[in-house]
Write an enzyme that holds these catalytic residues in place. Structure first.
Site, PDB file in Angstrom:
ATOM      1  N   GLU A   1      -5.128   4.345  -2.625  1.00 10.88           N
ATOM      2  CA  GLU A   1      -4.160   3.955  -3.653  1.00 10.88           C
ATOM      3  C   GLU A   1      -4.012   5.038  -4.718  1.00 10.88           C
ATOM      4  OE1 GLU A   1      -3.998  -0.792  -3.806  1.00 10.88           O
ATOM      5  OE2 GLU A   1      -6.015   0.011  -4.113  1.00 10.88           O
TER       6      GLU A   1
ATOM      7  N   GLU B   1      -9.250  -3.339   2.627  1.00  6.65           N
ATOM      8  CA  GLU B   1      -9.694  -4.366   1.679  1.00  6.65           C
ATOM      9  C   GLU B   1      -9.852  -5.758   2.279  1.00  6.65           C
ATOM     10  OE1 GLU B   1      -7.917  -1.252  -1.173  1.00  6.65           O
ATOM     11  OE2 GLU B   1      -7.639  -1.919   0.897  1.00  6.65           O
TER      12      GLU B   1
END
Length: 255
Positions: free
Chosen positions: A118, A138
């Site tokens: 990210e 995740e």
């Protein structure tokens, strides 16, 4: 590569920072934990962003030890609760990186996973090495990629490919990331930072205000176009630097 070098690192700190007149190189420097992004890293990113907001320069992000960032620090992440999620601890820092006035270049080597991916998505330009593995695992840890992946990744690679990556949790290889447009180039590890500096050198030859306005237009929502382009262009049309550069161009053509 332009300018003098001024390297600085707080002992035990998570970022190694090299400052030049036209750029800053920030190296995530926790190689013993694959440069996992912890609270200290986030705090250091906020400090760096404050500096670059006040004195705009190109930012090159890199990771020490052959890894960009293996993800968020799981030891800290495991202890975070609902209020921490709502506070957007990583999100606020990555958004600030993305919003910096001048371009951000991510020089990605090895793993760029979870929060590391990210942070790379927040850059304007991403280049990598042949051993890159970039993605968002995740859901395997019982959480979502909530620091930018769900809205930045579709913008970068398209909604279908973003859905595949986020819903399966798999990581892209360098070749896949290049084919998808997530990386713009792949270089051997020894050539990665020189390639990032070559991009920064090209940017440094341009009018800084025109570069900043181009970045603003690129980041603007679709609904703001073309009005934002025309307003930014109007400002540049009155800029002394526009007249200087165009006059120099015309004089070179005549000579």
């Amino acid at each position: 590569m332009s300018g003098a070098t001024n390297g600085a690192r707080v002992p035990g700190g998570p970022l190694r920072i090299e400052r030049r007149p036209d750029r800053v190189v920030a190296t995530l420097d926790r190689p013993e934990v694959r440069n996992a992004i912890d609270q200290a890293t986030i705090d250091a990113l906020h400090e760096l962003c404050a500096e670059l907001e006040a004195e705009p320069r190109v930012l090159i992000l890199h990771g020490a030890g052959g890894v960009f960032a293996g993800g968020a620090d799981i030891v800290q992440l495991r202890e975070r609760r609902a209020d921490d999620a709502r506070a957007g601890i990583n999100t606020t820092a990555f958004l600030r990186v993305r919003a910096l006035p001048m371009p951000v270049i991510a020089a990605v080597e090895g793993f760029a996973l979870g929060g590391g991916a990210e942070l790379a998505y927040a850059a304007d330009i991403r280049i990598g090495t042949p051993d890159v593995a970039i993605g968002n695992p995740e859901p395997a840890l019982g959480i979502i990629a909530a620091a930018g992946a769900t809205w930045l990744l579709p913008r970068l690679v398209g909604s279908g490919r973003a859905a595949e990556l986020l819903l399966t949790g798999r990581a892209l290889t360098a070749d896949e990331a290049l084919a998808w447009g997530l990386l713009s180039a792949v270089h051997p590890a020894a050539e990665l930072l020189p390639a990032a500096h070559a991009i920064a050198d090209r940017i440094a030859r341009l009018d800084p205000l025109a570069v900043q306005h181009t970045k603003r237009a690129l980041h603007a929502p679709l609904a703001e176009h073309p009005a934002i382009d025309l307003e930014l262009q109007a400002e540049l049309f009155e800029s002394p630097e526009k007249f200087r550069r165009m006059t120099a161009f015309l004089e070179r053509k005549r000579s």
